[in-house]
Design an enzyme around this catalytic site. Structure first.
Site, PDB file in Angstrom:
ATOM      1  N   CYS A 146       9.517  -5.937 -10.286  1.00 26.74           N
ATOM      2  CA  CYS A 146       8.623  -6.946 -10.866  1.00 26.74           C
ATOM      3  C   CYS A 146       8.835  -7.044 -12.368  1.00 26.74           C
ATOM      4  O   CYS A 146       9.195  -6.074 -13.042  1.00 26.74           O
ATOM      5  CB  CYS A 146       7.168  -6.589 -10.582  1.00 26.74           C
ATOM      6  SG  CYS A 146       6.734  -6.540  -8.835  1.00 26.74           S
TER       7      CYS A 146
ATOM      8  N   HIS B 175       8.927  -0.049  -7.353  1.00 28.28           N
ATOM      9  CA  HIS B 175       7.916  -0.345  -8.384  1.00 28.28           C
ATOM     10  C   HIS B 175       8.503  -0.143  -9.773  1.00 28.28           C
ATOM     11  O   HIS B 175       9.273   0.786 -10.018  1.00 28.28           O
ATOM     12  CB  HIS B 175       6.698   0.562  -8.215  1.00 28.28           C
ATOM     13  CG  HIS B 175       5.758   0.108  -7.143  1.00 28.28           C
ATOM     14  ND1 HIS B 175       5.168  -1.128  -7.128  1.00 28.28           N
ATOM     15  CD2 HIS B 175       5.297   0.763  -6.037  1.00 28.28           C
ATOM     16  CE1 HIS B 175       4.364  -1.238  -6.081  1.00 28.28           C
ATOM     17  NE2 HIS B 175       4.441  -0.093  -5.396  1.00 28.28           N
TER      18      HIS B 175
END
Length: 460
Positions: free
Chosen positions: A428, A359
């Site tokens: 991301c 993440h």
């Protein structure tokens, strides 16, 4: 005792002497032996009439001239030093001063004012209820003057402000009719003015028929129809109710969103750091008790940790687990190794691409700042028996999630042209979204057994 006055008649004096001859009728005291006293000691005389006090003489004089109380001639002066009542003549009305006249009621309700000059001036005045006019106090003028002098004068605020009763008595009735009509008129004026000055009094028994006839309530001064209209106007419309409900829903939704954002950006990081830290310590404890060789690829179960990654420049230390499951690996603050359909190599393989994912935001965000890594920065992977050191070579700022060529043994776009021992970091981008992927590549530059201590990248 005063001497007999010379003005008395001699006959009266002789008669008085003759009366003293009878001891039974003699009112004088007796002698020492019980008999009559010597004649020389008895000097009969008639008791004089004392004159009246000075203020009564003044009143009598005023009455004689028609200016005091009583009929003229009631008391007439007699001989010097005595006053005797005189026959009272027929009373005559005192002459009226020029400054005022006496009002006589007329049959039609008016009044005629007669002047003292003999000429009469007639003025028709409105009829006044005798009960409403103040009546004079009983007694004469002197009694009223004494009563007024005995009444204490008001002091302080009572002397400054007149009472409501005096004000009401001084002012004439502005409206015809009784008290109920005036009260209703005052209530109507107050209602139209928009401001209520006082609470209306409840109607008396005499006013009840009039209140019932008009249909107005005594409390508000409105009819039933007016009261219903006022209640309907005060009632909220459906549009107001709907807008209020919608506003409350928006406020509730905003509060929930604020709580959710706080949970995602702050609380998930706390939980992930706790879980990742616990997993790293568990691996280190396990490695310290078992110094066996590295295990072959594919022998780890999904979610099982097998290595620890260090990024000294970013001050990152996070465990590496098998698989990229969001719930089992990534949301726990760990770094996931691509396996299964996207199987990639292990660090101890002689060649291949060791691909990892984590993440960038929330849940520990171990790859939050990998975009700051530049060529030459070091990344260290610790296993049960070895330290593997990689050096960053290139970066791909953004690529679609469907571009899996970056995970090949020779990654596409990395600049590598032949097989080797590579590492690929993916996360991301942009931040707080999952629209695209950020890729960072590196190659292995050092392999060091754990028994020889930490590599230079961790010591520096």
């Amino acid at each position: 005792m005063t001497a007999l006055r010379p003005e008395r008649d001699a006959a009266d004096f002789a008669a008085a002497i003759e009366q003293l001859a009878d001891p039974l009728s003699d009112p004088l005291p007796q002698g020492a032996a019980g008999g009559p006293a010597p004649a020389a000691e008895f000097r009969p005389r008639e008791a004089p009439v004392p004159p009246p006090p000075a203020y009564e003489q003044q009143q009598y004089a005023q009455a004689a001239h028609g200016t005091g109380y009583g009929a003229p001639g009631l008391y007439q002066p007699q001989a010097p030093g005595t006053w005797q009542p005189a026959p009272a003549p027929a009373p005559a009305p005192p002459p009226a001063p020029e400054s005022w006249g006496r009002a006589e009621p007329l049959p039609d309700g008016g009044r005629v004012v007669r002047r003292s000059g003999g000429q009469a001036e007639t003025a028709v005045l409105p009829a006044v209820d005798p009960g409403s006019e103040p009546q004079p106090a009983p007694g004469g003028r002197a009694a009223r003057r004494r009563a007024a002098a005995a009444t204490p004068e008001p002091t302080g605020a009572a002397a400054a402000a007149p009472t409501a009763a005096a004000t009401t008595a001084a002012e004439p009735d502005a409206l015809p009719g009784g008290r109920a009509a005036r009260r209703k008129a005052a209530q109507e004026a107050t209602r139209r003015g928009g401001r209520r000055t006082a609470r209306p009094e409840p109607p008396d028994a005499a006013e009840a028929p009039e209140t019932a006839a008009t249909g107005r309530t005594a409390a508000t001064g409105r009819t039933r129809l007016e009261a219903r209209r006022a209640a309907r106007a005060a009632r909220e419309s459906p549009a107001v109710i709907v807008s209020r409900i919608v506003g409350e829903l928006f406020i509730t939704f905003g509060v929930l969103m604020l709580l959710f954002v706080t949970y995602q950006l702050w609380y998930t990081n706390i939980l992930a750091h706790q879980q990742a830290g616990g997993a790293a310590k568990s691996l280190e404890k396990q490695w310290d008790g078992n110094t066996g060789a590295s295990r072959d690829p594919g022998t780890f179960s999904p979610g099982q940790g097998f290595a620890i990654m260090y990024i000294p420049k970013l001050d990152v230390k996070a465990p590496i687990a098998e698989g990229t499951s969001k719930t089992k690996v990534l949301d726990k603050g760990m770094i996931g190794h691509y396996s299964g359909t996207q199987e990639t190599a292990m660090p101890w393989d002689k060649q291949g691409n060791f691909a990892l994912a984590a993440h960038r935001n929330t849940h520990g965000e171990p790859f939050r700042y990998i975009n700051k890594l530049v060529k030459g920065d070091k990344v260290v992977v610790e296993t049960a028996s070895e330290y593997y050191t990689y050096e960053i070579t290139s970066t791909l700022p953004s690529t679609p999630p469907s571009n899996t060529s970056v995970l090949r043994p020779i990654p596409v776009g990395s600049g590598f042209t032949k097989a080797g021992r590579y590492i690929t970091l993916t996360t991301c981008t942009p931040e707080f979204t999952s629209t695209n992927r950020l890729i960072v590549w590196g190659k292995m530059v050092d392999e060091r057994p754990r028994s020889k201590g930490k590599p230079d990248a961790l010591l520096g």
